[in-house]
Design a protein around this motif. Structure first.
Motif, PDB file in Angstrom:
ATOM      1  N   LEU A 140       4.626  -0.550  19.989  1.00 21.33           N
ATOM      2  CA  LEU A 140       3.322  -1.197  19.862  1.00 21.33           C
ATOM      3  C   LEU A 140       2.303  -0.250  19.234  1.00 21.33           C
ATOM      4  O   LEU A 140       1.525  -0.643  18.346  1.00 21.33           O
ATOM      5  N   ALA A 141       2.289   1.018  19.685  1.00 20.00           N
ATOM      6  CA  ALA A 141       1.370   2.001  19.106  1.00 20.00           C
ATOM      7  C   ALA A 141       1.659   2.199  17.623  1.00 20.00           C
ATOM      8  O   ALA A 141       0.736   2.285  16.798  1.00 20.00           O
ATOM      9  N   LYS A 142       2.932   2.262  17.274  1.00 18.60           N
ATOM     10  CA  LYS A 142       3.312   2.437  15.875  1.00 18.60           C
ATOM     11  C   LYS A 142       2.871   1.244  15.036  1.00 18.60           C
ATOM     12  O   LYS A 142       2.349   1.408  13.923  1.00 18.60           O
ATOM     13  N   ALA A 143       3.048   0.031  15.556  1.00 13.16           N
ATOM     14  CA  ALA A 143       2.646  -1.173  14.825  1.00 13.16           C
ATOM     15  C   ALA A 143       1.127  -1.236  14.658  1.00 13.16           C
ATOM     16  O   ALA A 143       0.619  -1.623  13.595  1.00 13.16           O
ATOM     17  N   MET A 144       0.400  -0.845  15.698  1.00 18.45           N
ATOM     18  CA  MET A 144      -1.060  -0.839  15.614  1.00 18.45           C
ATOM     19  C   MET A 144      -1.553   0.139  14.547  1.00 18.45           C
ATOM     20  O   MET A 144      -2.434  -0.183  13.748  1.00 18.45           O
ATOM     21  N   LEU A 145      -0.967   1.334  14.524  1.00 21.42           N
ATOM     22  CA  LEU A 145      -1.369   2.337  13.546  1.00 21.42           C
ATOM     23  C   LEU A 145      -1.072   1.870  12.120  1.00 21.42           C
ATOM     24  O   LEU A 145      -1.881   2.050  11.214  1.00 21.42           O
ATOM     25  N   ARG A 146       0.076   1.274  11.939  1.00 18.26           N
ATOM     26  CA  ARG A 146       0.433   0.802  10.606  1.00 18.26           C
ATOM     27  C   ARG A 146      -0.480  -0.340  10.168  1.00 18.26           C
ATOM     28  O   ARG A 146      -0.926  -0.379   9.020  1.00 18.26           O
ATOM     29  N   CYS A 147      -0.781  -1.243  11.081  1.00 17.75           N
ATOM     30  CA  CYS A 147      -1.665  -2.356  10.758  1.00 17.75           C
ATOM     31  C   CYS A 147      -3.069  -1.857  10.416  1.00 17.75           C
ATOM     32  O   CYS A 147      -3.681  -2.311   9.442  1.00 17.75           O
ATOM     33  N   LEU A 148      -3.582  -0.923  11.217  1.00 13.10           N
ATOM     34  CA  LEU A 148      -4.910  -0.351  10.940  1.00 13.10           C
ATOM     35  C   LEU A 148      -4.941   0.334   9.578  1.00 13.10           C
ATOM     36  O   LEU A 148      -5.917   0.210   8.820  1.00 13.10           O
ATOM     37  N   THR A 149      -3.875   1.053   9.263  1.00 10.86           N
ATOM     38  CA  THR A 149      -3.823   1.760   7.977  1.00 10.86           C
ATOM     39  C   THR A 149      -3.799   0.782   6.827  1.00 10.86           C
ATOM     40  O   THR A 149      -4.476   0.986   5.813  1.00 10.86           O
ATOM     41  N   TRP A 150      -3.035  -0.278   6.943  1.00 10.88           N
ATOM     42  CA  TRP A 150      -2.977  -1.279   5.861  1.00 10.88           C
ATOM     43  C   TRP A 150      -4.338  -1.944   5.663  1.00 10.88           C
ATOM     44  O   TRP A 150      -4.769  -2.161   4.530  1.00 10.88           O
ATOM     45  N   VAL A 151      -5.008  -2.276   6.769  1.00 11.51           N
ATOM     46  CA  VAL A 151      -6.339  -2.887   6.639  1.00 11.51           C
ATOM     47  C   VAL A 151      -7.307  -1.911   5.977  1.00 11.51           C
ATOM     48  O   VAL A 151      -8.116  -2.295   5.108  1.00 11.51           O
ATOM     49  N   TYR A 152      -7.214  -0.646   6.364  1.00  9.08           N
ATOM     50  CA  TYR A 152      -8.084   0.369   5.760  1.00  9.08           C
ATOM     51  C   TYR A 152      -7.807   0.511   4.258  1.00  9.08           C
ATOM     52  O   TYR A 152      -8.734   0.612   3.451  1.00  9.08           O
ATOM     53  N   LEU A 153      -6.542   0.513   3.882  1.00  4.65           N
ATOM     54  CA  LEU A 153      -6.196   0.627   2.468  1.00  4.65           C
ATOM     55  C   LEU A 153      -6.679  -0.584   1.681  1.00  4.65           C
ATOM     56  O   LEU A 153      -7.164  -0.452   0.547  1.00  4.65           O
ATOM     57  N   LEU A 154      -6.550  -1.755   2.259  1.00  7.72           N
ATOM     58  CA  LEU A 154      -7.061  -2.959   1.588  1.00  7.72           C
ATOM     59  C   LEU A 154      -8.573  -2.877   1.388  1.00  7.72           C
ATOM     60  O   LEU A 154      -9.094  -3.259   0.337  1.00  7.72           O
ATOM     61  N   ALA A 155      -9.268  -2.358   2.411  1.00  2.00           N
ATOM     62  CA  ALA A 155     -10.725  -2.242   2.301  1.00  2.00           C
ATOM     63  C   ALA A 155     -11.120  -1.209   1.257  1.00  2.00           C
ATOM     64  O   ALA A 155     -12.018  -1.442   0.437  1.00  2.00           O
ATOM     65  N   MET A 156     -10.445  -0.053   1.245  1.00  2.00           N
ATOM     66  CA  MET A 156     -10.845   1.034   0.362  1.00  2.00           C
ATOM     67  C   MET A 156     -10.386   0.828  -1.078  1.00  2.00           C
ATOM     68  O   MET A 156     -11.116   1.140  -2.021  1.00  2.00           O
TER      69      MET A 156
END
Length: 526
Positions: free
Chosen positions: A8-24
């Motif tokens: 779950l922690a790994k999935a959360m980190l990956r999801c947060l990173t993808w959202v951040y990359l989409l934003a940036m």
């Protein structure tokens, strides 16, 4: 139960990173407020808010992934040479802010270019977070292509005189031609677009499937055309570097040489499109200030001249026929053995000729770049030892020159220089010798790792069979080729441009993506 928490922690980190990359990568280039009046402040606010939110949300699952045993924890704890240089740069930036005579300004960066210590620290923080938590590469090239295509479309519309976002409404008439798209002035556009166009050429070269190859080919042509629209020739350092690096990679291999000729053809098509634009403007009496300004740039306008383009097309055609003719084997054998040596010799001779032509450096060189380069070096020599080591402070380049040269600048120019117009000199002035060494060390170590993947050491056939190597394993990895091209392109264009709020965040995020794959490769080999 623990495995589920880790997953779950790994999935959360990956999801947060993808959202951040989409934003940036998908939102940052296009975000602005009040047009060009405070575009730097709006970009800075967007980046800092997005990065602080991302890092804050990633703290708890990141700490959990760190303390848990297993492959993911080892991947977080594994530090490369680039990581150590990044940590050193963070420490030096912090010390530079503390030791700076302009302490609050050095940290917060409210004036001028607004690249304070907090901004630089967040760039390094984004690099570390992305390098640890980023997941897959498959969709990332498409995000680069999609974002770049929209950015270039807006720039081209502005170049043609269509201000589709009404961003020029608050500018003076003589300022309009200096600004394009949603990034800012011509130097920033040339820097950003030059590296992006180089990246598209790398994608075009390394792509295998025809739909992707066509998409990257079109993006490369569009990118070269948008670079011409900036009316600044600094982007040639980036795109020229990409073509030379791809040529060095292709020496002696007919298939790769054909790919390289395709990249040259994409550059030629972009140049031809600009030549057609200028010809149409002249024939129709189109009084476009952007095109008039472009025609005053001797180097760029000559590259878009039909006579030079025709000569280049004939040369590419002859090279293409040579790859298909009988002398192919002998020619490729010669290029494979001596081609890169000849290319290196030509580059050294060309560099010496350019150095002899430039030095002794005149104040007027490169639109007065010679003037500010010399004053930056002279001022640095007069700084005390501790400021030579740690710099005058982030975002304090103007303040460091104020006592010695501001009166002279105001007398000779309409406004004083806020930066050095050279990335190395800029970083040297604000973070000192230690800051420059760690800043360049981070990029050069990543570049070396990528080049080792792109130019693998020759191995004997028996060694390859023993390790189960296949042709697919020996083929060029597009991730590392893109990293090699983008880093060298950024470093070369930085010889005449500044680091900026517009270019540093995407570049550090890209470095984080490259470092993630390099780390994964090292761990899998272990």
């Amino acid at each position: 139960m623990e495995d589920k928490k880790t997953a779950l922690a790994k999935a959360m980190l990956r999801c947060l990173t993808w959202v951040y990359l989409l934003a940036m990568l998908g939102g940052f280039p296009f975000y602005f407020q009040n047009n060009y009046i405070n575009i730097a402040a709006s970009k800075k606010a967007f980046f800092q808010a997005a990065t602080l939110l991302f890092l804050t949300l990633a703290i708890l699952p990141g700490v959990y992934a760190w303390i848990r045993p297993g492959k993911d924890a080892r991947q977080c704890k594994c530090f490369s040479a680039a990581d150590w240089c990044a940590l050193a740069f963070m420490a030096i930036v912090s010390l530079s802010c503390l030791l700076s005579p302009e302490g609050p300004e050095a940290f917060w960066g409210h004036k001028g270019r607004q690249m304070g210590g907090l901004f630089l620290l967040l760039c390094i923080g984004a690099y570390f977070a992305v390098s640890r938590y980023y997941g897959r590469w498959d969709w990332m090239p498409w995000l680069f292509v999609f974002s770049a295509a929209i950015l270039w479309f807006i720039m081209i519309c502005n170049f043609w005189g269509w201000d589709i976002l009404d961003m020029h409404s608050n500018l003076k008439k003589d300022q309009v031609t200096h600004f394009l798209g949603t990034l800012g002035n011509q130097n920033i556009n040339a820097s950003y677009c030059g590296v992006l166009a180089s990246l598209m050429l790398a994608f075009f070269y390394s792509s295998q499937e025809k739909p992707w190859k066509r998409c990257y080919g079109v993006a490369s042509v569009l990118g070269v055309y948008a670079c011409y629209c900036t009316s600044s020739d600094s982007w040639l350092l980036a795109v020229g570097d990409a073509l030379l690096l791809l040529l060095a990679l292709s020496m002696g291999n007919p298939e790769k040489m054909a790919k390289w000729l395709g990249c040259c053809a994409a550059f030629g098509c972009g140049s031809f499109a600009m030549g057609m634009t200028v010809a149409f403007a002249r024939l129709s009496g189109w009084k476009n200030p952007f095109i008039r300004r472009f025609c005053k740039q001797k180097l760029l306008s000559s590259l878009a001249d039909f006579r030079l383009l025709l000569a280049g097309a004939i040369l590419l055609l002859l090279l293409g026929l040579l790859l298909r003719g009988r002398p192919k084997a002998r020619c490729m054998g010669f290029l494979g053995k001596y081609g890169n040596r000849i290319l290196a010799a030509c580059l050294i001779l060309g560099g010496l000729a350019a150095g002899l032509a430039i030095f002794p450096l005149e104040d007027s060189f490169g639109t007065n770049r010679g003037y500010i380069w010399k004053r930056t070096v002279w001022n640095f020599k007069e700084l005390p030892v501790w400021q030579k080591l740690f710099g005058y402070g982030p975002n304090c380049f103007y303040q460091s020159l104020q006592e010695r040269f501001i009166a002279e600048m105001q007398e000779r120019f309409s406004s004083p220089f806020l930066d050095a117009h050279n990335e190395c000199l800029q970083i040297l002035a604000i973070t000192g010798i230690l800051g420059l060494a760690s800043y360049l060390g981070m990029q050069l170590s990543l570049l070396r790792s990528c080049l080792c993947k792109v130019f693998p050491r020759p191995k004997s056939p028996s060694h390859g069979r023993e390790n189960g190597m296949s042709e697919a394993a020996e083929s060029i990895n597009g991730i590392y080729l893109a990293g090699s091209v983008a880093i060298t392109a950024y470093l070369l264009q930085g010889l005449v441009n500044n680091p900026s709020i517009f270019t540093l965040p995407p570049f550090f995020i890209f470095l984080g993506i490259i470092e993630h794959h390099l780390r994964s490769s090292r761990l899998s080999q272990r």
